[in-house]
Motif scaffolding. Structure first.
Motif, PDB file in Angstrom:
ATOM      1  N   VAL A  29      19.294  15.398  17.789  1.00  0.00           N
ATOM      2  CA  VAL A  29      19.443  14.721  18.742  1.00  0.00           C
ATOM      3  C   VAL A  29      19.093  15.358  19.993  1.00  0.00           C
ATOM      4  N   ASP A  30      18.782  17.003  19.897  1.00  0.00           N
ATOM      5  CA  ASP A  30      18.166  17.968  21.232  1.00  0.00           C
ATOM      6  C   ASP A  30      16.188  17.802  20.585  1.00  0.00           C
ATOM      7  N   GLY A  31      15.352  17.311  20.239  1.00  0.00           N
ATOM      8  CA  GLY A  31      14.439  16.910  19.735  1.00  0.00           C
ATOM      9  C   GLY A  31      13.908  18.085  18.414  1.00  0.00           C
ATOM     10  N   LEU A  32      14.489  18.458  17.855  1.00  0.00           N
ATOM     11  CA  LEU A  32      14.261  19.524  16.610  1.00  0.00           C
ATOM     12  C   LEU A  32      14.102  19.306  15.661  1.00  0.00           C
ATOM     13  N   PRO A  43       4.887  16.692  13.200  1.00  0.00           N
ATOM     14  CA  PRO A  43       5.903  16.613  12.857  1.00  0.00           C
ATOM     15  C   PRO A  43       7.022  16.748  14.315  1.00  0.00           C
ATOM     16  N   HIS A  44       6.512  17.998  14.930  1.00  0.00           N
ATOM     17  CA  HIS A  44       7.574  18.760  16.010  1.00  0.00           C
ATOM     18  C   HIS A  44       7.491  17.235  16.825  1.00  0.00           C
ATOM     19  N   HIS A  45       6.123  17.446  17.504  1.00  0.00           N
ATOM     20  CA  HIS A  45       5.957  16.518  18.810  1.00  0.00           C
ATOM     21  C   HIS A  45       7.353  15.226  18.338  1.00  0.00           C
ATOM     22  N   ILE A  46       6.797  14.407  17.538  1.00  0.00           N
ATOM     23  CA  ILE A  46       7.543  13.374  16.829  1.00  0.00           C
ATOM     24  C   ILE A  46       8.958  13.467  17.223  1.00  0.00           C
ATOM     25  N   LEU A  49       9.493  13.219  20.904  1.00  0.00           N
ATOM     26  CA  LEU A  49       9.454  12.077  21.397  1.00  0.00           C
ATOM     27  C   LEU A  49      10.071  11.036  20.453  1.00  0.00           C
ATOM     28  N   SER A  50      10.816  11.093  19.927  1.00  0.00           N
ATOM     29  CA  SER A  50      11.869  10.403  19.308  1.00  0.00           C
ATOM     30  C   SER A  50      13.350  10.663  19.682  1.00  0.00           C
ATOM     31  N   ALA A  51      14.007  12.057  20.041  1.00  0.00           N
ATOM     32  CA  ALA A  51      14.773  11.960  21.096  1.00  0.00           C
ATOM     33  C   ALA A  51      14.449  11.739  22.409  1.00  0.00           C
ATOM     34  N   GLU A  89      24.162  13.596  15.094  1.00  0.00           N
ATOM     35  CA  GLU A  89      23.303  14.619  15.499  1.00  0.00           C
ATOM     36  C   GLU A  89      21.666  14.239  14.897  1.00  0.00           C
ATOM     37  N   ALA A  90      21.314  13.266  14.536  1.00  0.00           N
ATOM     38  CA  ALA A  90      19.745  13.268  14.126  1.00  0.00           C
ATOM     39  C   ALA A  90      19.949  12.367  14.738  1.00  0.00           C
ATOM     40  N   ILE A  91      18.763  11.930  14.692  1.00  0.00           N
ATOM     41  CA  ILE A  91      17.652  10.583  14.091  1.00  0.00           C
ATOM     42  C   ILE A  91      17.118  10.574  13.560  1.00  0.00           C
ATOM     43  N   LEU A  92      15.759   9.404  12.780  1.00  0.00           N
ATOM     44  CA  LEU A  92      15.707   8.888  11.950  1.00  0.00           C
ATOM     45  C   LEU A  92      14.358   7.812  12.234  1.00  0.00           C
ATOM     46  N   THR A  93      12.852   8.739  12.375  1.00  0.00           N
ATOM     47  CA  THR A  93      11.599   8.141  12.742  1.00  0.00           C
ATOM     48  C   THR A  93      11.221   7.373  11.907  1.00  0.00           C
TER      49      THR A  93
END
Length: 165
Positions: A29-32, A43-46, A49-51, A89-93
């Motif tokens: 969730v912190d974008g890492l 994938p780091h940029h994605i 941006l996802s967060a 604590e996570a995000i799926l894109t």
């Protein structure tokens, strides 16, 4: 199977279930970046941006009284990017082609996000810091990321060296 392999296996399973997915990323969730299966795109940029996108989408849903965010969809001329909360604590894109049936994608991706989130949340349980031994230098860097709430009380109560404020 270790956690990294399990996370990647779940991302690959999702891509097999929905062939229109060009790639997928799991981010904290912190974008890492946590794990990525996204050929040809950083994938780091994605992840970052996802967060941001999940935060904005969640705020919109909250502001208009529509409950917790289920997903955020960005549609472009050549496809879509769909961001799902994955546990606490996570995000799926998922990056998908324009012909993707989003109803089918949601049916596959929401349970995948739950599984990925459960895996990630299980390994991200905060560790409780123990008291710092008296001989330890309080200005030494921490060996691991430690939530501020778990640091010993009074850690910064001693006079600091010049430059610390």
């Amino acid at each position: 199977m270790n956690t990294d392999a399990a996370l990647l296996a779940e991302l690959h399973r999702l891509r097999r279930a929905v062939p229109e997915i060009s790639g997928a990323v799991l981010a904290a969730v912190d974008g890492l970046l946590v794990a990525g299966d996204l050929p040809g795109i950083d994938p780091h940029h994605i992840a970052a941006l996802s967060a941001a996108g999940l935060g904005i989408g969640g705020r919109f849903a909250e502001l208009v009284g529509h409950g917790p965010l289920r997903e955020s969809v960005v549609r472009g001329a050549d496809g879509s990017v769909v961001v799902y909360p994955a546990g606490e604590e996570a995000i799926l894109t998922a990056v998908v082609r324009p012909e993707t049936d989003l109803t089918r994608l949601h049916a596959e991706a929401r349970p995948a996000a739950q599984r990925l989130g459960a895996l990630w949340d299980a390994v991200r349980q905060p560790t409780v810091a123990t008291a710092i031994p008296p001989a330890t230098d309080p200005d030494a860097p921490l060996a691991t990321r430690t939530p501020m709430a778990t640091l010993p009380a009074g850690l910064w109560s001693s006079p600091r060296s010049p430059g610390h404020q």
